[in-house]
Scaffold this motif. Sequence first.
Motif, PDB file in Angstrom:
ATOM      1  N   ARG A 187      36.654  19.088  57.086  1.00 62.84           N
ATOM      2  CA  ARG A 187      38.117  19.000  57.083  1.00 62.84           C
ATOM      3  C   ARG A 187      38.657  18.478  58.407  1.00 62.84           C
ATOM      4  NH1 ARG A 187      41.864  23.183  58.753  1.00 62.84           N
ATOM      5  NH2 ARG A 187      43.879  22.900  57.721  1.00 62.84           N
ATOM      6  N   ARG A 190      37.859  14.667  59.059  1.00 61.87           N
ATOM      7  CA  ARG A 190      38.760  13.801  58.286  1.00 61.87           C
ATOM      8  C   ARG A 190      40.137  13.767  58.930  1.00 61.87           C
ATOM      9  NH1 ARG A 190      35.933  15.943  53.810  1.00 61.87           N
ATOM     10  NH2 ARG A 190      37.347  17.708  53.677  1.00 61.87           N
ATOM     11  N   MET A 193      40.202  11.490  62.005  1.00 63.45           N
ATOM     12  CA  MET A 193      40.257  10.070  61.645  1.00 63.45           C
ATOM     13  C   MET A 193      41.603   9.701  61.034  1.00 63.45           C
ATOM     14  SD  MET A 193      36.436   9.327  60.219  1.00 63.45           S
ATOM     15  CE  MET A 193      35.907  10.927  59.656  1.00 63.45           C
ATOM     16  N   ALA A 194      42.152  10.606  60.222  1.00 66.45           N
ATOM     17  CA  ALA A 194      43.447  10.339  59.597  1.00 66.45           C
ATOM     18  C   ALA A 194      44.530  10.187  60.665  1.00 66.45           C
ATOM     19  CB  ALA A 194      43.801  11.471  58.634  1.00 66.45           C
ATOM     20  N   ARG A 196      44.126   9.190  63.665  1.00 67.60           N
ATOM     21  CA  ARG A 196      43.919   7.900  64.327  1.00 67.60           C
ATOM     22  C   ARG A 196      44.446   6.756  63.454  1.00 67.60           C
ATOM     23  NH1 ARG A 196      37.930   6.245  63.750  1.00 67.60           N
ATOM     24  NH2 ARG A 196      38.755   6.098  61.645  1.00 67.60           N
ATOM     25  N   ASP A 197      44.160   6.819  62.137  1.00 66.70           N
ATOM     26  CA  ASP A 197      44.500   5.711  61.246  1.00 66.70           C
ATOM     27  C   ASP A 197      45.994   5.617  60.961  1.00 66.70           C
ATOM     28  OD1 ASP A 197      41.856   5.149  61.089  1.00 66.70           O
ATOM     29  OD2 ASP A 197      41.612   5.594  58.962  1.00 66.70           O
ATOM     30  N   HIS A 198      46.642   6.740  60.728  1.00 69.27           N
ATOM     31  CA  HIS A 198      48.065   6.708  60.346  1.00 69.27           C
ATOM     32  C   HIS A 198      48.714   8.053  60.657  1.00 69.27           C
ATOM     33  CE1 HIS A 198      51.706   5.686  58.364  1.00 69.27           C
ATOM     34  NE2 HIS A 198      51.218   4.577  57.856  1.00 69.27           N
ATOM     35  N   MET A 205      50.418  15.047  55.453  1.00 64.90           N
ATOM     36  CA  MET A 205      49.346  15.806  54.797  1.00 64.90           C
ATOM     37  C   MET A 205      49.211  17.204  55.408  1.00 64.90           C
ATOM     38  SD  MET A 205      48.353  13.623  52.668  1.00 64.90           S
ATOM     39  CE  MET A 205      49.678  12.419  52.714  1.00 64.90           C
ATOM     40  N   GLY A 206      50.075  17.517  56.368  1.00 65.82           N
ATOM     41  CA  GLY A 206      50.036  18.839  56.979  1.00 65.82           C
ATOM     42  C   GLY A 206      49.161  18.920  58.208  1.00 65.82           C
ATOM     43  N   MET A 207      48.791  17.773  58.781  1.00 64.75           N
ATOM     44  CA  MET A 207      47.924  17.809  59.955  1.00 64.75           C
ATOM     45  C   MET A 207      48.759  17.973  61.223  1.00 64.75           C
ATOM     46  SD  MET A 207      45.427  14.776  58.734  1.00 64.75           S
ATOM     47  CE  MET A 207      44.556  14.930  57.152  1.00 64.75           C
TER      48      MET A 207
ATOM     49  N   PHE B  90      44.782   5.936  54.910  1.00 68.14           N
ATOM     50  CA  PHE B  90      43.901   6.007  56.081  1.00 68.14           C
ATOM     51  C   PHE B  90      42.880   4.896  55.923  1.00 68.14           C
ATOM     52  CE2 PHE B  90      45.267  10.507  55.293  1.00 68.14           C
ATOM     53  CZ  PHE B  90      46.284  10.461  56.236  1.00 68.14           C
ATOM     54  N   LYS B  91      43.090   3.814  56.665  1.00 64.90           N
ATOM     55  CA  LYS B  91      42.461   2.551  56.295  1.00 64.90           C
ATOM     56  C   LYS B  91      40.965   2.483  56.561  1.00 64.90           C
ATOM     57  CE  LYS B  91      44.041   0.227  60.507  1.00 64.90           C
ATOM     58  NZ  LYS B  91      44.444   1.499  61.182  1.00 64.90           N
ATOM     59  N   SER B  92      40.452   3.355  57.427  1.00 61.65           N
ATOM     60  CA  SER B  92      39.012   3.295  57.684  1.00 61.65           C
ATOM     61  C   SER B  92      38.218   4.123  56.672  1.00 61.65           C
ATOM     62  CB  SER B  92      38.711   3.776  59.098  1.00 61.65           C
ATOM     63  OG  SER B  92      38.954   5.163  59.169  1.00 61.65           O
ATOM     64  N   MET B  93      38.925   4.816  55.786  1.00 60.36           N
ATOM     65  CA  MET B  93      38.225   5.754  54.898  1.00 60.36           C
ATOM     66  C   MET B  93      38.101   5.213  53.482  1.00 60.36           C
ATOM     67  SD  MET B  93      39.905   9.372  55.844  1.00 60.36           S
ATOM     68  CE  MET B  93      40.551   9.745  57.443  1.00 60.36           C
ATOM     69  N   LEU B 100      40.604  13.504  49.870  1.00 54.41           N
ATOM     70  CA  LEU B 100      40.198  14.759  50.515  1.00 54.41           C
ATOM     71  C   LEU B 100      41.095  15.072  51.721  1.00 54.41           C
ATOM     72  CD1 LEU B 100      36.311  14.486  50.369  1.00 54.41           C
ATOM     73  CD2 LEU B 100      37.742  16.191  49.233  1.00 54.41           C
ATOM     74  N   ALA B 101      41.499  14.028  52.429  1.00 56.20           N
ATOM     75  CA  ALA B 101      42.381  14.248  53.583  1.00 56.20           C
ATOM     76  C   ALA B 101      43.679  14.902  53.124  1.00 56.20           C
ATOM     77  CB  ALA B 101      42.661  12.933  54.306  1.00 56.20           C
ATOM     78  N   HIS B 104      44.062  18.696  53.253  1.00 60.52           N
ATOM     79  CA  HIS B 104      44.071  19.372  54.553  1.00 60.52           C
ATOM     80  C   HIS B 104      44.925  20.642  54.541  1.00 60.52           C
ATOM     81  CE1 HIS B 104      43.500  19.454  58.922  1.00 60.52           C
ATOM     82  NE2 HIS B 104      44.716  19.950  58.962  1.00 60.52           N
ATOM     83  N   SER B 105      46.122  20.530  53.974  1.00 62.61           N
ATOM     84  CA  SER B 105      47.044  21.668  54.048  1.00 62.61           C
ATOM     85  C   SER B 105      46.582  22.833  53.180  1.00 62.61           C
ATOM     86  CB  SER B 105      48.451  21.242  53.640  1.00 62.61           C
ATOM     87  OG  SER B 105      48.442  20.827  52.288  1.00 62.61           O
ATOM     88  N   GLY B 107      43.550  23.890  53.288  1.00 61.57           N
ATOM     89  CA  GLY B 107      42.413  24.500  53.976  1.00 61.57           C
ATOM     90  C   GLY B 107      42.822  25.269  55.210  1.00 61.57           C
ATOM     91  N   ASP B 125      35.541  23.254  51.296  1.00 63.66           N
ATOM     92  CA  ASP B 125      35.126  21.872  51.110  1.00 63.66           C
ATOM     93  C   ASP B 125      34.706  21.631  49.656  1.00 63.66           C
ATOM     94  OD1 ASP B 125      34.810  19.439  52.709  1.00 63.66           O
ATOM     95  OD2 ASP B 125      32.736  19.530  51.971  1.00 63.66           O
ATOM     96  N   ARG B 164      46.225  11.535  46.597  1.00 66.32           N
ATOM     97  CA  ARG B 164      46.192  12.196  47.897  1.00 66.32           C
ATOM     98  C   ARG B 164      47.328  13.215  48.017  1.00 66.32           C
ATOM     99  NH1 ARG B 164      47.163   8.649  53.268  1.00 66.32           N
ATOM    100  NH2 ARG B 164      49.273   8.671  52.410  1.00 66.32           N
TER     101      ARG B 164
END
Lengths: 323, 261
Positions: A187, A190, A193-194, A196-198, A205-207, B90-93, B100-101, B104-105, B107, B125, B164
């Motif tokens: 978790r 991800r 990376m998220a 970093r990406d956006h 997404m709650g990050m 998320f462009k690298s994924m 899955l990202a 997040h909320s 988890g 997970d 997502r």
Amino acid sequence: MSLSPARFLLVLLGLAAALAPLWVLESFHLFQLTMAVIMALAVLGLNIVTGYNGQISLGHGAFFAIGAYVTSILMAQADWSFYATLPFAAAICGMVGYAVGLPALRLGGLYLALVTFSLAVAVPQLLKHKALEAWTGGVQGLFLMKPDPPRWLTSVLPLNADQYMYLNVLIVSGICFLLAWNLIRGRIGRALMATRDHPTAAEAMGMDIAALKTGAFAVSAMITGIAGALSAVAVEFVAPDSFTFLLSITFFVGMVVGGVASILGSLFGGLFVLFVPNIAESISRAAPGVIYGMILIIFLFVLPEGFAGLVRRILTRLTSRRN
Amino acid sequence: MPLLEVRDIVVRFGGVTAVAGVSFDVAEGQICGLIGPNGAGKTTLFNVISGIYRPNEGSVRFDGHITTNEPRHRMAPLGLGRTFQNLALFKSMTVRENILAGAHSAGRAGFLANALRLPHARAEDRAARQRAAELLALLQLEAVADLPVIDLPFGTQKRVEMARALISRPKLLLLDEPAGGLNHGEVDELATLFQHVRQSFKLGILLVEHHMSLVMRVSDKVVALDFGKKIADGTPDEVRSSPEVIRAYLGDGHGDAAHAA
Ligand SMILES: Nc1ncnc2c1ncn2[C@@H]1O[C@H](COP(=O)(O)OP(=O)(O)OP(=O)(O)O)[C@@H](O)[C@H]1O
Ligand SMILES: [Mg+2]
């Protein structure tokens, strides 16, 4: 994690490849390999914050130096055993990393690169400072001793101090790589990376970007700091001039060459930055820097995504053929 | 009490007033269409509801909490999911990792629990992967699940964004032009999907869409904006026949609403 037979075989092969040098290489080359694994660990640390989380650090040499000095001071001045110093080195580097991560929240990209750069420049000077001389040994630095292998071990496996050092470095690095691998696949990885990406989508997404970025800095500094601690013992000596700004750039080169945001790439990057300068020197004694630069340029021209990009390409080719 | 209460929201960008005092409600399980010509303030209003912008005036209450001053990352845990008009993947994924990202909320496991793969981190997970697999099937993304998201067509990427947002089981889903770039058949499928999602996920949807027949077909109620002001609020039939709405769309040279009316 369930191990498929193929994966199990791969793990066995990896273990064999990692242990074989104990008996195959003589002292000097084993020492070099030990240092390469240490470099790989330092690059792994940098990769967490810069590769996976996108926060550029040009100052990871500072964390390496702090880790090295914490272990050296505890061993040389307080007679601690090597393993006992590791948690302290990790904790102190983690705290310093967290502290550096705080201003990093307000500074993006190039500004952050500058702040970390100044950290890398400042730390060696601080280490020389009069006020700390009693602990750090000032310009002279500190001498320490590689631990001897314990008797229970030598009775099963006859090892000298160099071999024992390699084994220790392998175990500590192996554990760090495994933990980093778990972190990145889960978790939090991800989320790093998220972010970093956006960043905007990541927040939706709650990050919690602030917590993730400072956490990434702390973990990253901790790993690179452990690498520094290992290097101090492997070299049996620390001095401020071992940790110039060039060291931070070396980690950066290792990360790019190995593959940005790649765990396996960090390993390759460590081997590259340790061995390729030697190869360059064997080609031209007069201008090894030029040769090193040329090898670097050619490498990145052929493999723009580093070693990891090559592996990824081969893997996709293999899996697409199977389908 | 309605699920979402938007009250007197004003948003200014320098001299431009993008939203000029808008109020409306969305009830639990309701599909609410939000329409208006280009530049009417729909996306700005979305950004206020999802906490990305702080309004200059007014308040938003979501599921009983005043959320106008909540930090952005607190909205998803409260049960608010969203997609973006101009894709924010998320462009690298890969597709699966993007989805899955979104979990997040849902988890809790932090750095240490993840690094050590503690039991609760593994359980989380597993649950997330299970739900991602279900959503991949529901949104017909199984064939591309492990491809990099960046290589996919626009319409597919929009579906990834929806998956997502859905994986965290939101109470309210904000969709900003989900039908953008879709053809006629795909729009029909989308309408069916909305009904299905509302049924099985028990959520409300706030839908921004220029595709008027889609909005009118799926919405329980429709809110119309023009120049940042609310010009109509009611059932699809009421809004469709509102003189202000017809004027806004004709004046804009946009024939769709008039056509739908
Ligand atoms: N970040 C910003 N800075 C300045 N002005 C903005 C900003 N965002 C939106 N605006 C302005 O606010 C107004 C409303 O824009 P908004 O994007 O909310 O419209 P919209 O209804 O979503 O339009 P569309 O249907 O084209 O997506 C427009 O005049 C736009 O130019
Ligand atoms: Mg918009």
